[in-house]
Design a protein around this motif. Structure first.
Motif, PDB file in Angstrom:
ATOM      1  N   GLY A 102       0.194  -2.815  14.053  1.00  0.00           N
ATOM      2  CA  GLY A 102      -0.034  -4.126  13.637  1.00  0.00           C
ATOM      3  C   GLY A 102       1.138  -5.167  13.575  1.00  0.00           C
ATOM      4  O   GLY A 102       2.233  -4.813  13.899  1.00  0.00           O
ATOM      5  N   HIS A 157       5.412  -7.910   9.001  1.00  0.00           N
ATOM      6  CA  HIS A 157       5.438  -9.000   7.882  1.00  0.00           C
ATOM      7  C   HIS A 157       6.609  -9.108   7.128  1.00  0.00           C
ATOM      8  O   HIS A 157       7.656  -8.651   7.397  1.00  0.00           O
ATOM      9  N   LYS A 217       0.138  -3.824   6.008  1.00  0.00           N
ATOM     10  CA  LYS A 217      -0.552  -4.267   7.247  1.00  0.00           C
ATOM     11  C   LYS A 217      -2.090  -4.037   7.206  1.00  0.00           C
ATOM     12  O   LYS A 217      -3.106  -4.843   7.204  1.00  0.00           O
ATOM     13  N   SER A 218      -2.268  -2.738   6.543  1.00  0.00           N
ATOM     14  CA  SER A 218      -3.755  -2.054   6.597  1.00  0.00           C
ATOM     15  C   SER A 218      -4.497  -2.749   5.251  1.00  0.00           C
ATOM     16  O   SER A 218      -5.671  -2.997   5.298  1.00  0.00           O
ATOM     17  N   ARG A 219      -3.830  -3.415   4.393  1.00  0.00           N
ATOM     18  CA  ARG A 219      -4.405  -4.009   3.238  1.00  0.00           C
ATOM     19  C   ARG A 219      -4.688  -5.593   3.330  1.00  0.00           C
ATOM     20  O   ARG A 219      -5.452  -6.362   2.665  1.00  0.00           O
ATOM     21  N   ARG A 220      -4.146  -6.047   4.569  1.00  0.00           N
ATOM     22  CA  ARG A 220      -4.299  -7.558   5.052  1.00  0.00           C
ATOM     23  C   ARG A 220      -3.919  -8.181   3.863  1.00  0.00           C
ATOM     24  O   ARG A 220      -4.664  -9.483   3.696  1.00  0.00           O
ATOM     25  N   ASN A 221      -3.137  -8.053   3.310  1.00  0.00           N
ATOM     26  CA  ASN A 221      -2.257  -9.051   2.015  1.00  0.00           C
ATOM     27  C   ASN A 221      -1.012  -9.460   2.373  1.00  0.00           C
ATOM     28  O   ASN A 221      -0.208  -9.601   1.477  1.00  0.00           O
TER      29      ASN A 221
END
Length: 371
Positions: free
Chosen positions: A56, A59, A242-246
């Motif tokens: 993904g 960030h 990335k996996s927590r979308r935070n």
């Protein structure tokens, strides 16, 4: 590359190759401080291997945690190898969804932050067969018990998305050793949680040299350059992921960034103060603004004072968007020509293959397995 010899005060334990627990994080930090001095004096002595899994968009946590440091080392004159670890996506996933797109996005993010393909090598696992062939002899140099004791592997298995642990997950530290040793990297930037992985790499290098080196060191024992990067929380107050979308992606535009920061978790106290223990969410936002503005979190807090969370979020949004503006502009320019991005990756793959082929030939010669 040569093995780096540090002053005796920093390397007394190196000869006996202690475990990370025996070495201790404080000792690793002391070693890293010495390494930083050596890097400034003779950057050409060092070759760094670093990288990411293409799962993904990268960030701000990645940027201030590792990416910024990669560019710093490159600009100091250190030779940089950046691995796009596409095979390792499969360690905890049954299917590698949209892998091509994620690989290209990862390359775009590195180009945007300033990794220069003329000075650094960006490459993928799957494009370098000789690198992956090194896993077989390396696996023979470690025991199942040693792999099972690795605390990082234990943690990764505990958080795995799969119902059963794959062999690739279990042997991940050995694959990582192949990543590092194929190019004879002698310096690896890591967080303290990655020290056990690097210790396995050092063990493999030492054992290979002892077993097959005939008195010569084919592989260096790479040193850890321990990261002192600050921990940034995600917008929900938990670890940025990335996996927590935070997380705020480097590729996010200004409006998306503003929306994400507006929804970030804070607390009920109106006066803004930097207190990471008692007010972690507010403090993380202050730290993010401070990193972008290159000042201290306390200075940001004093500026906001009793203006409250809304003023804090406005300050953070402006600081992040101003800081990321040139990065986003470079990323957008590269993204307009995906063919150029793929060409950069092909060139990096070719350079990495040449290095890996040479190393594998040396390994075969040392093992008396050239036919």
């Amino acid at each position: 590359m040569d093995t780096i010899t540090l002053p005796a005060t920093a390397t007394d334990a190196t000869a006996t190759a202690p475990s990370p627990d025996a070495l201790g994080v404080s000792a690793a930090r002391a070693r890293s401080a010495v390494l930083e001095e050596l890097i400034r004096e003779e950057p050409g002595r060092f070759r760094v291997l670093t990288g990411d899994r293409p799962t993904g968009r990268l960030h701000l946590g990645h940027y201030f945690g590792t990416l910024h440091n990669r560019v710093r080392l490159q600009d100091l004159g250190v030779e940089l190898f950046v691995l796009v670890a596409d095979y390792q996506v499969l360690t905890d996933r049954d299917v590698a969804d949209n892998l091509t797109g994620h690989v290209e996005d990862l390359v775009l993010d590195h180009l945007a932050i300033g990794v220069d393909p003329a000075r650094s090598t960006i490459f993928t696992h799957s494009a370098v067969p000789a690198l992956n062939q090194l896993m077989l002899p390396f696996l023979s140099l470690v025991s199942v018990a040693e792999l099972g004791r690795n605390p990082t592997v234990k943690d990764e298995i505990a958080h795995s998305r799969q119902s059963a642990v794959s062999g690739l997950m279990f042997t991940y530290p050995v694959h990582q050793a192949a990543d590092i040793l194929f190019c004879k990297a002698n310096l690896v930037p890591v967080g303290q949680d990655q020290l056990p992985h690097l210790e396995i790499t050092r063990t493999i290098a030492r054992r290979f040299n002892d077993r097959y080196g005939a008195g010569a060191a084919l592989f260096p024992q790479p040193e850890a350059l321990l990261s002192s990067a600050p921990l940034l929380l995600g917008t929900d107050g938990t670890k940025m992921s990335k996996s927590r979308r935070n997380a705020i992606a480097l590729a996010a535009d200004a409006d998306e960034t503003a929306r994400l920061i507006k929804g970030a978790k804070t607390d009920s106290e109106r006066h803004i103060a930097y207190d990471p223990v008692r007010r972690p969410e507010v403090s993380s936002l202050l730290l993010l603004a401070a990193l972008c503005r290159q000042c201290t979190p306390e200075e940001i807090a004093d500026e906001i004072g009793a203006a409250g969370a809304a003023a804090l979020k406005k300050t953070v949004t402006e600081a992040v968007n101003e800081y990321l503006a040139p990065i986003r502009a470079r990323r957008a320019a590269y993204a307009q020509d995906r063919a150029q991005v793929r060409a950069i990756l092909r060139e990096g793959n070719e350079r990495a293959r040449a290095v890996a082929d040479t190393t594998l030939a040396e390994v075969r010669a040392a093992m008396n397995s050239r036919y």
